[in-house]
Design an enzyme around this catalytic site. Structure first.
Site, PDB file in Angstrom:
ATOM      1  N   LYS A 125       0.978   4.302  -2.623  1.00  0.00           N
ATOM      2  CA  LYS A 125       0.639   5.659  -2.174  1.00  0.00           C
ATOM      3  C   LYS A 125       1.831   6.615  -2.296  1.00  0.00           C
ATOM      4  O   LYS A 125       1.638   7.827  -2.434  1.00  0.00           O
ATOM      5  CB  LYS A 125       0.118   5.624  -0.735  1.00  0.00           C
ATOM      6  CG  LYS A 125      -1.267   4.991  -0.586  1.00  0.00           C
ATOM      7  CD  LYS A 125      -2.332   5.709  -1.406  1.00  0.00           C
ATOM      8  CE  LYS A 125      -3.757   5.417  -0.957  1.00  0.00           C
ATOM      9  NZ  LYS A 125      -4.763   5.908  -1.933  1.00  0.00           N
ATOM     10  N   TYR A 164       0.848  -1.204   0.000  1.00  0.00           N
ATOM     11  CA  TYR A 164       0.000   0.000   0.000  1.00  0.00           C
ATOM     12  C   TYR A 164       0.878   1.247   0.000  1.00  0.00           C
ATOM     13  O   TYR A 164       0.648   2.204  -0.754  1.00  0.00           O
ATOM     14  CB  TYR A 164      -0.873  -0.050   1.250  1.00  0.00           C
ATOM     15  CG  TYR A 164      -1.817   1.100   1.468  1.00  0.00           C
ATOM     16  CD1 TYR A 164      -2.985   1.222   0.715  1.00  0.00           C
ATOM     17  CD2 TYR A 164      -1.580   2.042   2.472  1.00  0.00           C
ATOM     18  CE1 TYR A 164      -3.877   2.265   0.953  1.00  0.00           C
ATOM     19  CE2 TYR A 164      -2.466   3.078   2.716  1.00  0.00           C
ATOM     20  CZ  TYR A 164      -3.618   3.192   1.947  1.00  0.00           C
ATOM     21  OH  TYR A 164      -4.496   4.215   2.184  1.00  0.00           O
TER      22      TYR A 164
HETATM   23  N1  LIG Z   1      -9.752   6.090   5.885  1.00  0.00           N
HETATM   24  C1  LIG Z   1      -8.500   6.459   6.099  1.00  0.00           C
HETATM   25  O1  LIG Z   1      -8.087   6.662   7.245  1.00  0.00           O
HETATM   26  C2  LIG Z   1      -7.561   6.642   4.947  1.00  0.00           C
HETATM   27  C3  LIG Z   1      -6.239   7.009   5.243  1.00  0.00           C
HETATM   28  C4  LIG Z   1      -5.351   7.211   4.202  1.00  0.00           C
HETATM   29  C5  LIG Z   1      -5.767   7.073   2.892  1.00  0.00           C
HETATM   30  N2  LIG Z   1      -7.057   6.681   2.623  1.00  0.00           N
HETATM   31  C6  LIG Z   1      -7.436   6.524   1.227  1.00  0.00           C
HETATM   32  O2  LIG Z   1      -8.642   7.190   0.982  1.00  0.00           O
HETATM   33  C7  LIG Z   1      -9.308   6.559  -0.120  1.00  0.00           C
HETATM   34  C8  LIG Z   1     -10.765   6.285   0.254  1.00  0.00           C
HETATM   35  O3  LIG Z   1     -10.786   5.343   1.319  1.00  0.00           O
HETATM   36  P1  LIG Z   1     -11.976   5.228   2.404  1.00  0.00           P
HETATM   37  O4  LIG Z   1     -11.345   5.287   3.727  1.00  0.00           O
HETATM   38  O5  LIG Z   1     -13.057   6.170   2.063  1.00  0.00           O
HETATM   39  O6  LIG Z   1     -12.429   3.711   2.161  1.00  0.00           O
HETATM   40  P2  LIG Z   1     -13.887   3.052   1.947  1.00  0.00           P
HETATM   41  O7  LIG Z   1     -13.645   1.584   1.910  1.00  0.00           O
HETATM   42  O8  LIG Z   1     -14.839   3.609   2.942  1.00  0.00           O
HETATM   43  O9  LIG Z   1     -14.310   3.590   0.503  1.00  0.00           O
HETATM   44  C9  LIG Z   1     -13.555   3.285  -0.640  1.00  0.00           C
HETATM   45  C10 LIG Z   1     -14.490   3.026  -1.807  1.00  0.00           C
HETATM   46  O10 LIG Z   1     -13.672   2.740  -2.957  1.00  0.00           O
HETATM   47  C11 LIG Z   1     -14.264   1.666  -3.661  1.00  0.00           C
HETATM   48  N3  LIG Z   1     -13.247   0.944  -4.418  1.00  0.00           N
HETATM   49  C12 LIG Z   1     -12.255   0.154  -3.935  1.00  0.00           C
HETATM   50  N4  LIG Z   1     -11.569  -0.364  -4.944  1.00  0.00           N
HETATM   51  C13 LIG Z   1     -12.117   0.111  -6.090  1.00  0.00           C
HETATM   52  C14 LIG Z   1     -11.865  -0.081  -7.460  1.00  0.00           C
HETATM   53  N5  LIG Z   1     -10.897  -0.904  -7.863  1.00  0.00           N
HETATM   54  N6  LIG Z   1     -12.630   0.581  -8.364  1.00  0.00           N
HETATM   55  C15 LIG Z   1     -13.633   1.394  -7.970  1.00  0.00           C
HETATM   56  N7  LIG Z   1     -13.944   1.597  -6.684  1.00  0.00           N
HETATM   57  C16 LIG Z   1     -13.192   0.938  -5.754  1.00  0.00           C
HETATM   58  C17 LIG Z   1     -14.882   0.775  -2.597  1.00  0.00           C
HETATM   59  O11 LIG Z   1     -15.918  -0.063  -3.130  1.00  0.00           O
HETATM   60  C18 LIG Z   1     -15.401   1.812  -1.600  1.00  0.00           C
HETATM   61  O12 LIG Z   1     -16.755   2.138  -1.827  1.00  0.00           O
HETATM   62  C19 LIG Z   1      -8.493   5.309  -0.452  1.00  0.00           C
HETATM   63  O13 LIG Z   1      -7.633   5.580  -1.537  1.00  0.00           O
HETATM   64  C20 LIG Z   1      -7.697   5.079   0.815  1.00  0.00           C
HETATM   65  O14 LIG Z   1      -6.523   4.359   0.575  1.00  0.00           O
HETATM   66  C21 LIG Z   1      -7.964   6.475   3.628  1.00  0.00           C
END
Ligand SMILES: NC(=O)c1ccc[n+]([C@@H]2O[C@H](COP(=O)([O-])OP(=O)(O)OC[C@H]3O[C@@H](n4cnc5c(N)ncnc54)[C@H](O)[C@@H]3O)[C@@H](O)[C@H]2O)c1
Length: 274
Positions: free
Chosen positions: A169, A165
């Site tokens: 990233k 990951y």
């Molecule tokens: N939540 C955190 O603390 C956090 C921290 C750092 C980075 N992020 C990043 O933020 C972004 C959003 O994450 P989140 O926390 O909202 O997660 P989440 O799981 O709540 O939402 C992510 C959404 O992306 C969709 N998804 C996943 N793979 C996909 C694909 N191949 N094609 C289309 N849609 C896809 C999923 O179905 C889901 O609905 C991600 O890139 C994650 O890595 C989140």
């Protein structure tokens, strides 16, 4: 004040979590939004929510990693809304393990979703972002277009158990900084946000057994509750962020308020890693 009036935006992975909050906030600010998700029902649901609230959105269902997806999502924006001003590469998930347990499949899945897919989507968007800009500049008009890539503190500082990951990233930060230099002359701002701990399905207690589907496989998401509590104590603001709080800085980077900001990685971490 509406910040995105008349703009057309794509937000990948916006069926839930941070992406959903971004799509809704963009729509509140007047943008017409392409809502994408792997899961069709939730993508359609968010597009409907936006419509019911008086906004404009269309769902584009599919995995960002599918070879035909980049053209499809860009075409959706251009055919539905006539233009493409803002692209947010947000879709993603985690597939954690310490390096000796990370299979080639786990490695490749993270590179595909966090790095290769955003690269391909940006490449597919190029004609619709660069060509209009060239014409506008020839007429002496400067109109900014915006790309926002979603990274993580794992992509800035690394994180044990997330070698795959973290590589994806960090890679997207490289794409962000390079494109800011290539496309600055077209007034296309390219920035990233690096989130710390935002309360979503991704960071919910492991004990809740949330899963994400990757092709034929289901991956277990989440963080053990004890580690969540420890992580929260390390955050200067003393708590995790909400998806709405995660969306605010993306609105800033999508809006004219940030026209002179490009190649930047904005930490959205409640004070960690600064
Ligand atoms: N939540 C955190 O603390 C956090 C921290 C750092 C980075 N992020 C990043 O933020 C972004 C959003 O994450 P989140 O926390 O909202 O997660 P989440 O799981 O709540 O939402 C992510 C959404 O992306 C969709 N998804 C996943 N793979 C996909 C694909 N191949 N094609 C289309 N849609 C896809 C999923 O179905 C889901 O609905 C991600 O890139 C994650 O890595 C989140």
């Amino acid at each position: 004040m509406k910040l995105l009036e008349g703009k057309s935006a794509i937000v990948t992975g916006s069926g839930r979590g941070i992406g959903r909050a971004i799509a809704r906030l963009f729509a509140e600010h007047g943008a017409r939004v392409v809502v994408n998700d792997l899961e069709g029902d939730i993508a359609e649901g968010v597009a409907a929510e936006i419509g019911e609230a008086g906004g404009s959105a269309v769902a584009c269902v599919g995995s960002v990693t599918a070879p035909e997806f980049p053209e499809k999502v860009v075409r959706t924006a251009v055919e539905e809304f006539g233009r493409l001003d803002i692209l947010v590469n947000n879709a993603g998930y985690t597939w954690d393990g310490v390096i000796q347990n990370v299979t080639d499949e786990m490695w490749q899945a993270m590179i595909d979703v966090h790095l290769t897919a955003p690269f391909r989507i940006i490449r597919a968007a190029a004609p619709y972002m660069r060509e209009p800009a060239k014409a506008e500049l020839a007429e002496g008009r400067r109109i900014h277009r915006k790309i926002i890539n979603v990274s993580s503190t794992s992509g800035v500082a690394g994180n044990p158990g997330q070698v795959n990951y973290s590589a994806g990233k960090m890679g997207i930060v490289g794409v962000t900084k390079t494109l800011a230099k290539e496309w600055g002359r077209f007034s296309i701002n390219v920035n990233a946000v690096a989130y710390g701990f935002i309360e979503t399905r991704l960071t919910a207690a492991k004990e809740e057994h949330n899963r994400a589907r990757v092709g034929e496989i289901e991956v277990e998401l989440g963080i053990p509750e004890q580690m969540r509590q420890m992580a929260m104590r390390m955050i200067p603001l003393g708590r995790a962020g909400t998806p709405e709080e995660a969306a605010g800085p993306v609105l800033f980077l999508a809006s004219p308020l940030s026209d002179y900001v490009t190649g930047h990685v904005l930490l959205v971490t409640g004070g960690s890693y600064v």
